[in-house]
Write an enzyme that holds these catalytic residues in place. Sequence first.
Site, mmCIF file in Angstrom:
data_model
loop_
_atom_site.group_PDB
_atom_site.id
_atom_site.type_symbol
_atom_site.label_atom_id
_atom_site.label_comp_id
_atom_site.label_asym_id
_atom_site.label_seq_id
_atom_site.Cartn_x
_atom_site.Cartn_y
_atom_site.Cartn_z
ATOM 1 N N LYS A 131 9.079 10.676 10.258
ATOM 2 C CA LYS A 131 7.612 10.713 10.224
ATOM 3 C C LYS A 131 7.122 9.280 10.044
ATOM 4 C CE LYS A 131 4.406 10.638 7.291
ATOM 5 N NZ LYS A 131 3.449 9.900 8.121
ATOM 6 N N GLU A 159 12.049 3.347 -1.985
ATOM 7 C CA GLU A 159 11.795 1.915 -2.171
ATOM 8 C C GLU A 159 10.285 1.777 -2.287
ATOM 9 O OE1 GLU A 159 14.534 -0.393 0.457
ATOM 10 O OE2 GLU A 159 15.081 1.593 1.173
ATOM 11 N N CYS A 207 5.874 -5.905 0.263
ATOM 12 C CA CYS A 207 6.225 -5.468 -1.089
ATOM 13 C C CYS A 207 6.754 -6.649 -1.885
ATOM 14 C CB CYS A 207 7.243 -4.340 -1.034
ATOM 15 S SG CYS A 207 8.629 -4.731 0.020
ATOM 16 N N GLU A 224 -0.785 -3.146 -8.177
ATOM 17 C CA GLU A 224 -0.456 -3.639 -6.829
ATOM 18 C C GLU A 224 -1.698 -3.546 -5.941
ATOM 19 O OE1 GLU A 224 2.135 -1.416 -4.115
ATOM 20 O OE2 GLU A 224 3.209 -3.267 -3.671
HETATM 21 P P1 NDP Z 1 2.223 4.924 1.381
HETATM 22 O O1 NDP Z 1 2.965 5.373 0.181
HETATM 23 O O2 NDP Z 1 0.782 5.185 1.451
HETATM 24 O O3 NDP Z 1 2.856 5.577 2.697
HETATM 25 C C1 NDP Z 1 4.222 5.465 3.014
HETATM 26 C C2 NDP Z 1 4.631 6.627 3.878
HETATM 27 O O4 NDP Z 1 4.534 7.828 3.119
HETATM 28 C C3 NDP Z 1 3.736 6.828 5.113
HETATM 29 O O5 NDP Z 1 4.541 7.252 6.179
HETATM 30 C C4 NDP Z 1 2.808 7.934 4.649
HETATM 31 O O6 NDP Z 1 2.248 8.682 5.709
HETATM 32 C C5 NDP Z 1 3.767 8.781 3.857
HETATM 33 N N1 NDP Z 1 3.126 9.725 2.933
HETATM 34 C C6 NDP Z 1 1.875 9.704 2.422
HETATM 35 N N2 NDP Z 1 1.688 10.759 1.603
HETATM 36 C C7 NDP Z 1 2.837 11.475 1.601
HETATM 37 C C8 NDP Z 1 3.280 12.654 0.955
HETATM 38 N N3 NDP Z 1 2.511 13.344 0.119
HETATM 39 N N4 NDP Z 1 4.535 13.078 1.186
HETATM 40 C C9 NDP Z 1 5.357 12.418 2.013
HETATM 41 N N5 NDP Z 1 4.993 11.298 2.664
HETATM 42 C C10 NDP Z 1 3.749 10.818 2.455
HETATM 43 O O7 NDP Z 1 2.566 3.368 1.526
HETATM 44 P P2 NDP Z 1 2.079 2.351 2.653
HETATM 45 O O8 NDP Z 1 2.478 2.835 3.999
HETATM 46 O O9 NDP Z 1 0.668 2.006 2.405
HETATM 47 O O10 NDP Z 1 3.018 1.087 2.358
HETATM 48 C C11 NDP Z 1 2.715 0.150 1.392
HETATM 49 C C12 NDP Z 1 3.536 0.370 0.143
HETATM 50 O O11 NDP Z 1 4.916 0.319 0.458
HETATM 51 C C13 NDP Z 1 3.322 -0.699 -0.906
HETATM 52 O O12 NDP Z 1 3.252 -0.095 -2.164
HETATM 53 C C14 NDP Z 1 4.585 -1.550 -0.784
HETATM 54 O O13 NDP Z 1 4.914 -2.271 -1.954
HETATM 55 C C15 NDP Z 1 5.606 -0.515 -0.449
HETATM 56 N N6 NDP Z 1 6.785 -1.096 0.199
HETATM 57 C C16 NDP Z 1 7.952 -1.190 -0.513
HETATM 58 C C17 NDP Z 1 9.060 -1.790 0.041
HETATM 59 C C18 NDP Z 1 10.349 -1.899 -0.714
HETATM 60 O O14 NDP Z 1 11.364 -2.249 -0.112
HETATM 61 N N7 NDP Z 1 10.392 -1.608 -2.010
HETATM 62 C C19 NDP Z 1 9.015 -2.355 1.400
HETATM 63 C C20 NDP Z 1 7.750 -2.173 2.069
HETATM 64 C C21 NDP Z 1 6.679 -1.569 1.472
HETATM 65 P P3 NDP Z 1 0.758 8.371 6.240
HETATM 66 O O15 NDP Z 1 0.818 7.018 6.829
HETATM 67 O O16 NDP Z 1 0.529 9.455 7.223
HETATM 68 O O17 NDP Z 1 -0.140 8.453 5.041
#
Ligand code: NDP
Length: 515
Positions: A205, A286, A320, A416
Amino acid sequence: MISEFKNTAYLDYSVEANRQAMESALKQVEAQTAREYPLFIDGKDVRTGELLKSYNPCEKTQVLGTFHMAGRKEVDLAMQAALRAFESWRHVDPKERAIVIFKAAEIMRRRRHELSALMVLEAGKNWNEADGDTAEAIDFLEFYGREMLRYSDRQPLVPAAGEFVEQIYIPLGVGAVIPPWNFPLAILTGMTGAAIVAGNTVLLKPASDTPAIGYRLVEIFQEAGLPPGVLNYIPGSGSKIGDYLVAHPQTRFISFTGSKEVGLRINQLAATHSPGQIWVKRVIAEMGGKDAIVVDDTADLAAAVEGVALAAFGFQGQKCSACSRAIIHEKIYEEFVERLVARVRKITTGPVADRANWMGAVINASAQQKMLEYIAIGKREGQLVSGGEKGPEAGYFVMPTIFKDVAANARLSCEEIFGPVLAVTKAKDFEQALAFANATEYGLTGAVYTRDRDKIVLAKRDFHVGNLYINRKCTGALVGVNPFGGFNMSGTDSKAGGRDYLLLFLQAKAIAEKL
Ligand code: NDP
């Protein structure tokens, strides 16, 4: 014999041929904006009629594609396909599985400019950031392919008299792969590639802001010869299908990268037993960061200023690993701030399709809104010394913003923001600076600039982050070189691009045969 793993070299866009190739790739991607993308389940296109458009954040009105969205029905369909495919894919020789992902890496090399151009337009990455993302995706495939070969070798065990003992690594089952939008190719490819090469099958997804890039991976794996049902592409809103996907009794593992809030929710849901579920689900999460760079009074100030500027504002601070806190020794504090502000004034902001712009727009309207709210908070918690406003109206721009005199426990220092907003804090000595750096619930990356060997030793021991950098910026981890992942609320302590990562997608079976 397979060659040793080597990181992909970045492209130099001052070379005329590279510049021209990228420009024509940008045109090629823009020419496809009317394209409609289906789901991809069991090797077949599926159309649901429920549509989502993907936009260029730098040019709000530019559509980059229209996507059919999955609902529960399609999740079920994909799950059944993945379960069926698992019965054969799990038994495919790991070498054959590795060959598929090596081929995918080769196809990515061929499509490199197109993939990067798409990230410029769909994610707002500047050319070099986009190329870095594509290079990292290639590296993940090459690295995990080799890792699978290593894990499929005979494993060392203590011999037992009269028995033949073995330990083999077998896959888990069907996994939900849920990546973020910020490394829309690299992270998506890394998570998917690792799961697949280990012999699992996947429901992918993609993030709703970057589905076009996600679809390219599906095309690439198809061309590489991945059998139907091994990779199923089901774009859909996380809030609509996320819970269903995670709670599904036949989901064996969830590989997630994203925010703390969603990661914790997934962890909680996955821990709840669903009727018919016969395993404890594995969650690889992550999550976020609130990463700090500490600058000591003995530091090379020019290097520290450059490192903080690049780490705080590269890709608009939407990494991140981005530096969102600069903690500076009081002796050099004012000089550091002055030089940093002067450096940041040189940053060019605008649509990144134009290579002259270094900073693009942030990902979408709600991200921009959230950043502006934090800027308002910052005006109460510190002193604004740079930025603090929107950029060009054509896109979701936020100018590179710096607040000084922010307390270590202020909201700006703890939460964040995931955008180009930097909090600068004064510390009376190095020990206090380290304590401030650790005063966060996260623990992803961190950096220290100092020329003092004793302080380097102290930082190595006490700075509690998964990725610590000394005298260099805290972004830019390389596959195989800097295994990546953090502590505490930054996730489940995994290390993407490291030798332990593939184990997260495998389980070990120990066999003893009486002789
Ligand atoms: P989100 O948590 O908003 O979304 C991440 C993914 O989760 C998307 O595909 C999103 O779908 C999906 N999602 C949203 N709600 C749900 C749910 N209830 N159940 C399952 N999946 C769900 O993060 P972002 O995409 O905004 O990414 C930014 C974040 O990622 C920051 O906090 C950043 O620090 C972190 N990050 C961490 C990394 C690491 O290695 N530790 C690396 C890169 C980023 P949809 O888009 O449809 O909402």
